[in-house]
Design an enzyme around this catalytic site. Structure first.
Site, PDB file in Angstrom:
ATOM      1  N   ARG B 365       0.804  -1.224   0.000  1.00  0.00           N
ATOM      2  CA  ARG B 365       0.000   0.000   0.000  1.00  0.00           C
ATOM      3  C   ARG B 365       0.834   1.269   0.000  1.00  0.00           C
ATOM      4  O   ARG B 365       0.366   2.308  -0.425  1.00  0.00           O
ATOM      5  CB  ARG B 365      -0.936   0.000   1.207  1.00  0.00           C
ATOM      6  CG  ARG B 365      -2.131  -0.882   0.961  1.00  0.00           C
ATOM      7  CD  ARG B 365      -3.011  -0.972   2.176  1.00  0.00           C
ATOM      8  NE  ARG B 365      -3.429  -2.368   2.349  1.00  0.00           N
ATOM      9  CZ  ARG B 365      -3.749  -2.922   3.493  1.00  0.00           C
ATOM     10  NH1 ARG B 365      -3.711  -2.209   4.586  1.00  0.00           N
ATOM     11  NH2 ARG B 365      -4.109  -4.170   3.547  1.00  0.00           N
ATOM     12  N   VAL B 366       2.045   1.193   0.491  1.00  0.00           N
ATOM     13  CA  VAL B 366       2.826   2.433   0.530  1.00  0.00           C
ATOM     14  C   VAL B 366       4.131   2.346  -0.239  1.00  0.00           C
ATOM     15  O   VAL B 366       4.747   3.352  -0.557  1.00  0.00           O
ATOM     16  CB  VAL B 366       3.129   2.872   1.989  1.00  0.00           C
ATOM     17  CG1 VAL B 366       1.878   3.249   2.701  1.00  0.00           C
ATOM     18  CG2 VAL B 366       3.877   1.793   2.721  1.00  0.00           C
TER      19      VAL B 366
END
Lengths: 180, 510
Positions: B365-366
């Site tokens: 996600r990051v």
């Protein structure tokens, strides 16, 4: 989950204690309970007999009647109630817990003293007074016993606290320090 | 050598000077129950949750449950010679482990004691095992990449420093190998690695340590092992102890990679001690706070702000699934806590795609923000390509006639899968990864036989390293792709002289 005996003892003794204080009957109730405890410890399997399912209710009631014969009215009621609710095996715990409350109410502290050599009553009294001052109790009752393994000094145990002024623990501390 | 009694007595004298004679007041309780790594004690009215207690045989315990009449204690050590009626005393301390540089290269247990037989660990720094994770203002967003050296991860699910990326899969799908390879790739990257083995067989841990030693990775690695023969509390506390060791480096501005292998065993250990402590069981008999045990642990992985030294701790927690079920209790919990997951699929593993990363269910996600530009440019469409390949692949199995565009897509897809394969313990530097992925996405591999692709890759890297190192240097220095014409020319140059493997049956090359 069934309640453990500590919880039961706390509940019954708290109720009895509050009642006794309210009715100004603390001393007689306390005396009676000590007697009952005495009986239970003399007749060692009394609590088991009273719990035994092989005995009929009548047989057991006669014992209960004897037990509460000379007691004050509150202790009488307590014994009957504890028996009716099937908690008679917790009787001694209830008495013990009542004693704790009684001592706290009167600022009495029990202490267990271990010394390496016999001490006389004067020393004991000075120790008790000093200890009472330290913890803010009005009266300290000391049970002393001999314990040569501590080598010297004294160890005082009271209310889950250990005041250790013994030679053996000091030596252990020095040993630990040198080993580090 | 003669003993100099004067010197010795002078030393002892010096030490004894520090001794203070004072009345020793201790708060004690009485043990009322012992068993299965926990004890209950009556008394200890003022004990605090999490406080260390000392039993009369010198073993320490930690307060877990405070109840109306007694306290529940987990025993951190041998409980065989603790008896009912023994005294247990308060120490007023909380559990701490030794931390610092001295631990690097060592194998330790949950208490930070060495178990590798290499002698005492000389450090006087300690840190509490349980610590509140850095707050909002102490952090900054993840910006630097953590290169795992594994093509499939660095291109598809990139990991940033300070990220928490779950590695999830069935038993025997290569989870641990993934972690070991990642640790191997951190050589000369100025990252300290901590490998926390929870309930792993001692022989397995030994093998991992040997591997790390063989590749010189123990120079920057701490191995913390809580074996299956240790009491459950040690397994439960192991990841927290590891996190404490990592935090010391993180707060000193360094970068840390910590691997928790694996959290499902930690959850099992915590379930065990919770049930014995008579806490009410919840779903799958895990205690009510099983989510919190994992969330507070993983939250300690962070990227600190510049004021705090900009250190980071990247966490790679593992969770083992049963028959690929990622919807079970612990997997869903940890998936929701982490910043993405890498899903290892046993079918892929057995069909020879190793690392068996399932690109469809794996996300980060990051990490995308942390990828270097060159990688972003070559790997941007990889995920979509793979997805459409998997879709077409099932159609193509019916064997009907396919048009040229579909055929080309299938050919590209099967080569993509091939490129993402990687042998064990051979992490690739990021510029090499970019190179081969560039060759793939620019069609240089389309004419190469599938079986030749890995050889093509190795020889291409060797060739470019030898004669066009300036191109790789651009990637290393700027992080961006070099001039595409030059890239194309260099790769074409190599492709022209590449010798395909001679195969007797020509149809073998698709």
């Amino acid at each position: 989950m069934s309640l453990d005996k500590m919880t039961i003892a706390k509940r019954y003794s708290k109720a009895l204690f509050d009642l006794a204080v309210e009715k100004n009957q603390l001393e007689p109730v306390y005396e009676d309970l000590q007697q009952i405890k005495q009986v239970f410890s003399e007749v060692s399997d009394l609590d088991q007999i009273l719990d035994d399912v092989r005995l009929t209710d009548e047989q057991k009631s006669t014992i209960i009647v004897d037990l509460k014969k000379d007691a004050t009215v509150y202790v009488k009621n307590l014994i009957q109630m504890v028996y009716d609710y099937g908690r008679i095996s917790n009787m001694v715990d209830i008495v013990d817990q009542f004693t704790v409350l009684y001592n706290a109410y009167n600022h009495i502290t029990y202490a267990e003293l271990s010394t390496a050599v016999e001490i006389d009553s004067d020393q004991k009294k000075r120790l008790a007074d000093g200890f009472a001052k330290r913890i803010g109790a009005q009266k300290v009752i000391i049970n002393s016993r001999l314990d040569p393994s501590i080598i010297g000094g004294a160890v005082l145990k009271s209310n889950g606290l250990v005041y250790d002024g013994s030679i053996s623990s000091k030596m252990a501390k020095i040993k630990q320090m040198l080993l580090k | 050598m003669s003993i100099k009694s004067e010197e010795i007595s002078a030393l002892i004298k010096q030490q004894l000077e520090g001794y203070q004679d004072e009345l020793n007041v201790e708060e004690t309780g009485t043990v009322t129950y012992v068993g299965d790594g926990i004890a209950r004690a009556h008394g200890l009215d003022n004990a605090l949750a999490g406080e260390l207690l000392e039993f009369s045989n010198g073993v320490y315990g930690m307060v877990q449950n405070l109840e109306s009449n007694d306290v529940g204690i987990v025993i951190l050590g041998n409980y065989d010679d603790i008896r009912e009626g023994d005294t247990v005393k308060r120490t007023g301390r909380i559990m701490e482990v030794p931390v610092g540089e001295a631990l690097i290269g060592r194998v330790v247990n949950t208490l930070g004691q060495p178990i590798d037989g290499k002698g005492e660990i000389k450090t006087d720094h300690t840190r509490p095992v349980e610590r509140k994770a850095p707050g909002v203002m102490e952090r900054q967003s993840v910006s630097e990449p953590l290169q795992t050296g594994i093509k499939a991860i660095d291109s598809l699910v990139p990991i940033g420093r300070g990220q928490r990326e779950l590695i999830i899969g069935d038993r025997k799908t290569g989870k641990t190998s993934l972690a070991i390879d990642t640790i191997l790739n951190q050589k000369n990257q100025n990252i300290i690695c901590i490998y926390v083995a929870i309930g792993q067989k001692e022989s397995t841990v030994r093998t991992q340590v040997d591997t790390l030693e063989k590749f010189g990775a123990m120079d920057y690695t701490i191995v913390l092992s809580a074996g299956p023969s240790e009491p459950a509390p040690m397994l439960y506390l192991a990841p927290y102890a590891g996190a404490a060791m990592g935090e010391e480096f993180m707060f000193n501005g360094k970068h840390v990679l910590i691997v928790y292998d694996d959290l499902s065993k930690q959850a099992d250990a915590y379930r065990e001690l919770s049930l014995i402590l008579r806490r009410p069981p919840g779903r799958e008999a895990y205690p009510g706070d099983i989510f919190y045990t994992h969330s507070r642990l993983l939250e300690r992985a962070a990227k600190l702000n510049d004021k705090l030294g900009a250190g980071s701790m990247t966490a790679l927690p593992f969770v083992e699934t049963k028959a690929g079920d990622i919807a079970a209790y612990i997997p869903t919990n940890v998936i929701s806590i982490t910043d993405g997951q890498i899903f290892l699929d046993s079918d892929l593993f057995y069909s020879g795609t190793r690392p068996a990363i399932d690109a469809g269910s794996s996300v980060s996600r990051v990490g995308g923000d942390a990828q270097i530009k060159a990688m972003k440019r070559v790997a941007g469409t990889l995920r979509l390509d793979l997805a459409s390949y998997r879709e077409l692949e099932s159609f193509a199995q019916f064997g009907s006639d396919l048009d040229d565009a579909t055929k080309a897509k299938l050919a590209r897809g099967s080569r993509t899968v091939e490129v993402l394969k990687q042998p064990l313990h051979k992490p690739l530097a990021v510029e090499h990864q970019v190179l081969i992925l560039y060759a793939l996405t620019h069609g240089f591999l389309d004419k190469i036989a599938i079986d030749d692709i890995l050889r093509f890759q190795d020889e291409l890297i060797e060739y470019i390293d030898g004669s066009h190192d300036d191109l790789l240097d651009v990637i290393r220095k700027t992080g961006d792709l070099p001039d595409t014409d030059k890239m194309d020319a260099a790769i074409q140059e190599f492709a022209d002289q590449f010798q395909p493997t001679k195969v007797e049956d020509a149809s073998a090359s698709k």
